[in-house]
Enzyme design. Structure first.
Site, mmCIF file in Angstrom:
data_model
loop_
_atom_site.group_PDB
_atom_site.id
_atom_site.type_symbol
_atom_site.label_atom_id
_atom_site.label_comp_id
_atom_site.label_asym_id
_atom_site.label_seq_id
_atom_site.Cartn_x
_atom_site.Cartn_y
_atom_site.Cartn_z
ATOM 1 N N LYS A 122 -76.898 101.048 -43.165
ATOM 2 C CA LYS A 122 -76.203 101.410 -41.922
ATOM 3 C C LYS A 122 -77.143 101.244 -40.742
ATOM 4 O O LYS A 122 -76.792 100.638 -39.731
ATOM 5 C CB LYS A 122 -75.728 102.878 -41.970
ATOM 6 C CG LYS A 122 -74.425 103.081 -42.679
ATOM 7 C CD LYS A 122 -73.323 103.580 -41.768
ATOM 8 C CE LYS A 122 -71.992 103.177 -42.354
ATOM 9 N NZ LYS A 122 -71.016 104.207 -42.481
ATOM 10 N N LYS A 209 -70.431 91.078 -53.585
ATOM 11 C CA LYS A 209 -70.001 92.221 -54.391
ATOM 12 C C LYS A 209 -68.622 92.681 -53.923
ATOM 13 O O LYS A 209 -68.398 92.811 -52.723
ATOM 14 C CB LYS A 209 -71.019 93.358 -54.217
ATOM 15 C CG LYS A 209 -70.597 94.648 -54.875
ATOM 16 C CD LYS A 209 -71.462 95.826 -54.437
ATOM 17 C CE LYS A 209 -70.929 97.099 -55.041
ATOM 18 N NZ LYS A 209 -70.618 98.224 -54.316
ATOM 19 N N LYS A 212 -64.653 97.734 -50.867
ATOM 20 C CA LYS A 212 -63.631 97.930 -49.831
ATOM 21 C C LYS A 212 -64.215 97.725 -48.437
ATOM 22 O O LYS A 212 -63.509 97.321 -47.525
ATOM 23 C CB LYS A 212 -62.891 99.252 -49.961
ATOM 24 C CG LYS A 212 -63.753 100.452 -50.169
ATOM 25 C CD LYS A 212 -62.887 101.645 -50.609
ATOM 26 C CE LYS A 212 -63.753 102.787 -51.080
ATOM 27 N NZ LYS A 212 -64.119 102.757 -52.489
HETATM 28 P P1 ADP Z 1 -66.823 100.382 -52.591
HETATM 29 O O1 ADP Z 1 -68.036 99.484 -52.598
HETATM 30 O O2 ADP Z 1 -65.568 99.605 -52.679
HETATM 31 O O3 ADP Z 1 -66.836 101.354 -51.434
HETATM 32 P P2 ADP Z 1 -67.580 102.633 -54.171
HETATM 33 O O4 ADP Z 1 -68.935 102.594 -53.560
HETATM 34 O O5 ADP Z 1 -66.657 103.739 -53.767
HETATM 35 O O6 ADP Z 1 -66.878 101.226 -53.913
HETATM 36 O O7 ADP Z 1 -67.746 102.611 -55.734
HETATM 37 C C1 ADP Z 1 -67.073 103.440 -56.655
HETATM 38 C C2 ADP Z 1 -67.565 103.147 -58.057
HETATM 39 O O8 ADP Z 1 -67.220 101.800 -58.424
HETATM 40 C C3 ADP Z 1 -69.089 103.229 -58.208
HETATM 41 O O9 ADP Z 1 -69.396 103.799 -59.464
HETATM 42 C C4 ADP Z 1 -69.543 101.811 -58.121
HETATM 43 O O10 ADP Z 1 -70.721 101.610 -58.834
HETATM 44 C C5 ADP Z 1 -68.376 101.053 -58.746
HETATM 45 N N1 ADP Z 1 -68.238 99.741 -58.102
HETATM 46 C C6 ADP Z 1 -67.834 99.489 -56.840
HETATM 47 N N2 ADP Z 1 -67.814 98.176 -56.574
HETATM 48 C C7 ADP Z 1 -68.232 97.561 -57.715
HETATM 49 C C8 ADP Z 1 -68.426 96.192 -58.088
HETATM 50 N N3 ADP Z 1 -68.168 95.184 -57.255
HETATM 51 N N4 ADP Z 1 -68.863 95.937 -59.329
HETATM 52 C C9 ADP Z 1 -69.114 96.930 -60.198
HETATM 53 N N5 ADP Z 1 -68.945 98.238 -59.918
HETATM 54 C C10 ADP Z 1 -68.522 98.560 -58.692
#
Ligand code: ADP
Ligand code: TRP
Length: 340
Positions: A122, A209, A212
């Site tokens: 950030k 990756k 969201k």
């Molecule tokens: P985002 O990146 O969409 O905000 P989060 O950080 O809320 O997702 O992640 C929620 C869970 O999903 C975590 O345990 C994270 O490790 C897993 N996760 C999120 N994106 C991925 C990805 N592209 N590949 C594998 N695991 C993921």
């Protein structure tokens, strides 16, 4: 000598900060649901929670937070989460977790939090990080340790959570050293991350990756035209249809691998290498695979959405179990710190 205890607590959290996607599914949810089904016992050793306090670090829309929180619970149950063997609940229904986070804040060097990856990102991108984002890993440590206490905890999470799990271990150490029990015994056992290496990072439609925050996701329950459009949006290179292609360099193939059997994966890889097989073919197959994989869960989700009271009852029951465990751990914490 008594036999060493093999008791383990398994727990994990997920943020309700948007609609869940395939990255969340393969990186986290799928393991959570499997764990809930294979946990024997009465739901007192497995805890899965929707971390709405954490989501407040980025979300300022009360209706959206309420909706996402409920939807995550719905997604878990639709995917087959078994609430009789594992507690499913909302983080803020156990407010003591913020009290524990405060106590941990008082033990954590600021320099340590400045190394936090999410926080550093950030700041590097010129955004103003709020203090909640700065201390996010501490609240996460509280989530983990409040249900673990002196019982070892296993935390199934995606690879990006490694650093936060390290912080939780350090926080446990700092607390144990600062506030030893009457015989010097530790209050907290050290938690362990459980990371599935195969699907460490699920790529998004742009090859980064899936997240969201990048707008590159394919939703867990996308269907019909929405699913078609999302799959069509996957970026591929411009190798002409008839030429051979390298499956391992392609985003569509990376996603196919997650859904297809090993045999079919090998078959499709061979087609890529042989030429005459285009990205359009691969996308068509990927769409079918996703559609079939979630067909049953999609139906169940529609049914559950008609029964919101059932979902709320599950969450209330989960919160009761979680509070019971948290209260016992907090009792020790308050005595050892001198708060009581
Ligand atoms: P985002 O990146 O969409 O905000 P989060 O950080 O809320 O997702 O992640 C929620 C869970 O999903 C975590 O345990 C994270 O490790 C897993 N996760 C999120 N994106 C991925 C990805 N592209 N590949 C594998 N695991 C993921
Ligand atoms: N930080 C985790 C994520 O973004 C969510 C989370 C909060 C969590 N508290 C937790 C995960 C406790 C495991 C255990 O995915």
């Amino acid at each position: 000598m008594p036999a060493p205890s093999t008791r383990r607590v398994v727990l994990s959290g997920i943020q309700p900060s948007g609609t869940l996607h395939l990255g969340n599914y393969f990186g986290a949810l799928r393991q959570h649901v499997e764990r809930s089904k294979h946990t024997t016992g009465d739901g007192n050793d497995a805890f899965f929670f929707v971390v709405n306090y954490h989501a407040l670090t980025s979300l300022r829309d009360a209706d959206a937070l309420r909706r996402y929180t409920f939807d995550v619970a719905l997604d878990y149950l639709a995917l087959g989460f078994d609430p009789t063997h594992a507690a499913l609940f909302v983080q803020s229904d156990v407010p003591a977790v913020t009290e524990l986070a405060w106590i941990f804040n008082c033990l954590t060097p600021v320099a340590r939090l400045e190394k936090g990856v999410a926080y550093k990102d950030k700041v590097q991108n010129g955004l103003v990080a709020n203090a909640g984002l700065f201390t996010y890993p501490i609240l996460q440590a509280a989530d983990i340790l409040i249900y673990g206490g002196d019982v070892p905890t296993v935390v199934p999470v995606g690879a990006d959570q490694r650093q936060n799990l390290e912080t939780a271990r350090d926080v446990a150490d700092w607390f144990n050293a600062a506030f030893p029990g009457p015989e010097g015994e530790p209050t907290f056992a050290l938690p362990e991350a459980e990371i599935l290496p195969d699907v460490a990072i699920v790529p998004g439609v742009d090859g980064r990756k899936m997240s969201k925050s990048y707008g590159n996701t394919i939703g867990l329950f996308d269907e019909g035209n929405v699913l078609k459009k999302r799959v069509a949006a996957i970026v591929t290179d411009s190798t002409p249809l008839e030429e051979p292609k390298d499956p391992d360099a392609d985003n569509v193939f990376a996603l196919i691998k997650l859904f297809a059997t090993p045999e079919e994966t090998a078959e499709i890889a061979a087609k890529y290498r042989a030429g005459g097989y285009g990205y359009g073919h691969a996308k068509g197959r990927l769409r079918e695979l996703i559609d079939a994989h979630f067909a049953e869960a999609r139906e169940r989700r529609k049914e559950l959405a008609e029964r919101p009271d059932f979902v709320r009852d599950v969450l209330a029951d989960g919160a009761r179990k979680a509070r019971r465990r948290a209260d016992a751990v907090m009792d020790t914490v308050r005595r050892r710190t001198g708060l009581r």
